[in-house]
Design a protein around this motif. Structure first.
Motif, PDB file in Angstrom:
ATOM      1  N   GLU A  87     -17.872   0.637   4.628  1.00 52.08           N
ATOM      2  CA  GLU A  87     -17.492  -0.497   3.757  1.00 52.08           C
ATOM      3  C   GLU A  87     -16.796  -0.386   2.563  1.00 52.08           C
ATOM      4  N   ASP A  88     -17.141   0.776   1.742  1.00 51.31           N
ATOM      5  CA  ASP A  88     -16.656   0.805   0.541  1.00 51.31           C
ATOM      6  C   ASP A  88     -15.435   1.644   0.626  1.00 51.31           C
ATOM      7  N   THR A  89     -15.364   2.438   1.460  1.00 51.84           N
ATOM      8  CA  THR A  89     -13.990   3.015   1.826  1.00 51.84           C
ATOM      9  C   THR A  89     -13.050   2.134   2.228  1.00 51.84           C
ATOM     10  N   ALA A  90     -12.989   1.244   3.321  1.00 57.47           N
ATOM     11  CA  ALA A  90     -12.296   0.078   3.579  1.00 57.47           C
ATOM     12  C   ALA A  90     -11.764  -0.747   2.459  1.00 57.47           C
ATOM     13  N   VAL A  91     -12.830  -1.227   1.618  1.00 57.70           N
ATOM     14  CA  VAL A  91     -12.414  -2.026   0.650  1.00 57.70           C
ATOM     15  C   VAL A  91     -11.674  -1.311  -0.395  1.00 57.70           C
ATOM     16  N   LYS A  92     -11.782  -0.069  -0.814  1.00 53.57           N
ATOM     17  CA  LYS A  92     -10.834   0.566  -1.834  1.00 53.57           C
ATOM     18  C   LYS A  92      -9.379   0.454  -1.215  1.00 53.57           C
ATOM     19  N   ARG A  93      -9.193   0.803   0.072  1.00 53.81           N
ATOM     20  CA  ARG A  93      -7.859   0.889   0.720  1.00 53.81           C
ATOM     21  C   ARG A  93      -7.387  -0.220   0.536  1.00 53.81           C
ATOM     22  N   ILE A  94      -7.917  -1.711   0.588  1.00 51.57           N
ATOM     23  CA  ILE A  94      -7.200  -3.077   0.495  1.00 51.57           C
ATOM     24  C   ILE A  94      -7.067  -3.369  -1.101  1.00 51.57           C
ATOM     25  N   ARG A  95      -8.135  -2.831  -2.209  1.00 46.37           N
ATOM     26  CA  ARG A  95      -7.714  -2.927  -3.452  1.00 46.37           C
ATOM     27  C   ARG A  95      -6.495  -2.199  -3.890  1.00 46.37           C
ATOM     28  N   ALA A  96      -6.500  -1.234  -3.271  1.00 43.83           N
ATOM     29  CA  ALA A  96      -5.381  -0.139  -3.592  1.00 43.83           C
ATOM     30  C   ALA A  96      -4.118  -0.937  -3.312  1.00 43.83           C
ATOM     31  N   ALA A  97      -3.994  -1.522  -1.982  1.00 42.39           N
ATOM     32  CA  ALA A  97      -2.801  -1.949  -1.571  1.00 42.39           C
ATOM     33  C   ALA A  97      -2.507  -3.208  -2.343  1.00 42.39           C
ATOM     34  N   VAL A  98      -3.444  -3.910  -2.711  1.00 47.15           N
ATOM     35  CA  VAL A  98      -3.288  -5.345  -3.551  1.00 47.15           C
ATOM     36  C   VAL A  98      -2.829  -4.987  -4.905  1.00 47.15           C
ATOM     37  N   ASP A  99      -3.474  -4.070  -5.397  1.00 45.50           N
ATOM     38  CA  ASP A  99      -3.087  -3.681  -6.702  1.00 45.50           C
ATOM     39  C   ASP A  99      -1.621  -2.986  -6.863  1.00 45.50           C
ATOM     40  N   GLN A 115     -10.323   2.056  10.409  1.00 43.59           N
ATOM     41  CA  GLN A 115     -10.567   3.168  11.227  1.00 43.59           C
ATOM     42  C   GLN A 115     -10.595   4.635  10.343  1.00 43.59           C
ATOM     43  N   VAL A 116     -11.491   5.589  10.959  1.00 47.19           N
ATOM     44  CA  VAL A 116     -11.406   7.114  10.288  1.00 47.19           C
ATOM     45  C   VAL A 116      -9.908   7.689  10.569  1.00 47.19           C
ATOM     46  N   ASN A 117      -9.462   8.496   9.960  1.00 43.40           N
ATOM     47  CA  ASN A 117      -8.404   9.411  10.304  1.00 43.40           C
ATOM     48  C   ASN A 117      -8.975  10.730  11.075  1.00 43.40           C
ATOM     49  N   PRO A 118      -8.273  11.089  12.312  1.00 45.69           N
ATOM     50  CA  PRO A 118      -7.131  10.366  12.824  1.00 45.69           C
ATOM     51  C   PRO A 118      -7.556   9.222  13.446  1.00 45.69           C
ATOM     52  N   LYS A 119      -6.638   8.023  13.439  1.00 45.76           N
ATOM     53  CA  LYS A 119      -7.096   6.712  14.188  1.00 45.76           C
ATOM     54  C   LYS A 119      -6.812   6.998  15.765  1.00 45.76           C
ATOM     55  N   ARG A 120      -7.376   5.965  16.393  1.00 46.55           N
ATOM     56  CA  ARG A 120      -7.152   5.641  17.822  1.00 46.55           C
ATOM     57  C   ARG A 120      -6.336   4.374  18.134  1.00 46.55           C
ATOM     58  N   CYS A 121      -5.950   4.179  19.362  1.00 52.00           N
ATOM     59  CA  CYS A 121      -5.415   2.879  19.402  1.00 52.00           C
ATOM     60  C   CYS A 121      -6.699   1.919  19.633  1.00 52.00           C
ATOM     61  N   GLY A 122      -6.464   0.672  18.912  1.00 48.14           N
ATOM     62  CA  GLY A 122      -7.642  -0.336  18.874  1.00 48.14           C
ATOM     63  C   GLY A 122      -8.105  -0.767  20.099  1.00 48.14           C
ATOM     64  N   HIS A 123      -7.835  -0.519  21.237  1.00 49.31           N
ATOM     65  CA  HIS A 123      -8.498  -1.080  22.471  1.00 49.31           C
ATOM     66  C   HIS A 123      -8.823   0.094  23.210  1.00 49.31           C
ATOM     67  N   LEU A 124      -8.922   1.385  22.767  1.00 42.69           N
ATOM     68  CA  LEU A 124      -9.688   2.468  23.481  1.00 42.69           C
ATOM     69  C   LEU A 124     -10.968   2.523  22.826  1.00 42.69           C
ATOM     70  N   ASP A 125     -11.732   3.294  23.905  1.00 39.31           N
ATOM     71  CA  ASP A 125     -13.340   3.594  23.178  1.00 39.31           C
ATOM     72  C   ASP A 125     -13.268   4.723  22.512  1.00 39.31           C
ATOM     73  N   GLY A 126     -14.320   4.861  21.746  1.00 38.98           N
ATOM     74  CA  GLY A 126     -14.622   6.033  21.211  1.00 38.98           C
ATOM     75  C   GLY A 126     -14.020   6.075  19.468  1.00 38.98           C
ATOM     76  N   LYS A 127     -13.670   4.734  19.173  1.00 41.76           N
ATOM     77  CA  LYS A 127     -13.455   4.633  17.705  1.00 41.76           C
ATOM     78  C   LYS A 127     -14.381   4.844  17.002  1.00 41.76           C
ATOM     79  N   ALA A 128     -14.090   5.003  15.541  1.00 50.15           N
ATOM     80  CA  ALA A 128     -14.925   5.286  14.505  1.00 50.15           C
ATOM     81  C   ALA A 128     -14.277   4.629  13.302  1.00 50.15           C
TER      82      ALA A 128
END
Length: 300
Positions: free
Chosen positions: A137-149, A120-133
């Motif tokens: 993909e590039d940003t999502a992937v970078k978060r995971i790569r940073a975590a793994v590294d 999700q984008v910041n600020p996030k919302r509860c996963g079961h509410l409407d209006g999420k954004a």
């Protein structure tokens, strides 16, 4: 007595081994350290620590207001109280990729067994509410790569949560899940799946463990453990259930106290003092230092 005698790295290794076995693991959500101990006592395989619960515990909505310090601190309090593995909600990682790296190491130091980061984008919302954004993909992937590294213990589980199903549909969720696995995610948390067929579709799309979120009053039907096992789910969480039940009971008790002036009629619904003392392991404290803990526990 005091805290778990199982080191964090052993909990992580055992968690990985059980995930690799293919069995379905049940992780009820703990709302405090004592409830984590109860989850273990009742025979479950792990403890989930929900960001929504941590927020609610502070009297805040689940919209990204909690800090890494608050989440890690509460996570440590819960993780150290149980021999079970603990999986914690790290929201969006508390910032950009460098912040995500710090988040991983902080949660490792807190003794957690794994965490999930969402797209999700910041600020996030509860996963079961409407209006999420969701982020691209590039940003999502970078978060995971940073975590793994950034992780130092290879057994610390890095799970990627994707909320894209509610925004762009199931096909996008499958594509996003594959990309997150390619980035190094050890497991996938597809949020707000609506049907068993959708869980099965994610199962077919990736070759890592997947998690099902059985939160009440959300977008997913409340499937049974057997139903989820049959479509290949590996972990099931009930993130807010114990908090909801506890708060519901507390509200009813307060109504009774206000209206009747006593709680005598609710004694059979309360945890008995002896059961609480047993869960807290008071007897071992008594044996450890009888000069301080010199009481006896009533057997009735």
């Amino acid at each position: 007595m005091l805290y778990s005698q199982v080191p964090a790295h052993e909990k992580r290794r055992a968690f990985r081994e059980r995930l690799a076995s293919g069995e379905l693991l049940r992780f009820p959500g703990a709302f405090n350290p004592l409830s984590a101990r109860l989850i273990e006592r009742k025979g479950f395989e792990g403890v989930y620590i929900s960001g929504a619960v941590l927020s609610a515990d502070l009297g805040l909505p689940d919209i990204g207001l909690t800090t890494l310090t608050e989440v890690a601190g509460r996570g440590q309090q819960i993780a150290r109280m149980t021999d079970l593995p603990t999986l914690i909600d790290a929201d969006t990682g508390f910032g950009e990729p460098m912040n995500v790296a710090r988040t991983i190491q902080t949660l490792e130091d807190a003794g957690l067994s794994g965490m999930h980061i969402e797209d999700q984008v910041n600020p996030k919302r509860c996963g079961h509410l409407d209006g999420k954004a969701v982020v691209d993909e590039d940003t999502a992937v970078k978060r995971i790569r940073a975590a793994v590294d950034a992780r130092r213990d290879p057994d610390f589980l890095v799970m990627a949560r994707t909320d894209i199903r509610a925004v762009e549909g199931l096909s996008a969720a499958k594509d996003r899940a594959r990309a997150l696995v390619d980035a190094g995610a050890d497991a996938i948390f597809p949020e707000a799946m609506r049907t068993l067929d959708e869980f099965a579709a994610i199962r077919e799309a990736v070759d890592v463990p997947i998690l099902a979120n059985m939160t009440e009053f959300g977008k997913s039907d409340l499937f049974t453990v057997d139903q989820l096992r049959d479509v290949g789910v590996n972990i099931v969480i009930w993130p807010v259930s114990l908090l909801r039940i506890a708060m519901g009971a507390a509200g009813r008790a307060l109504d009774t106290l206000r209206d009747e002036g006593h709680l005598t009629g609710l004694l059979d619904q309360m945890q008995h003092r002896a059961d609480l003392y047993d869960l807290l392991d008071y007897e071992r404290y008594n044996h450890f230092d009888t000069s301080v803990f010199n009481f006896t526990i009533a057997k009735d």
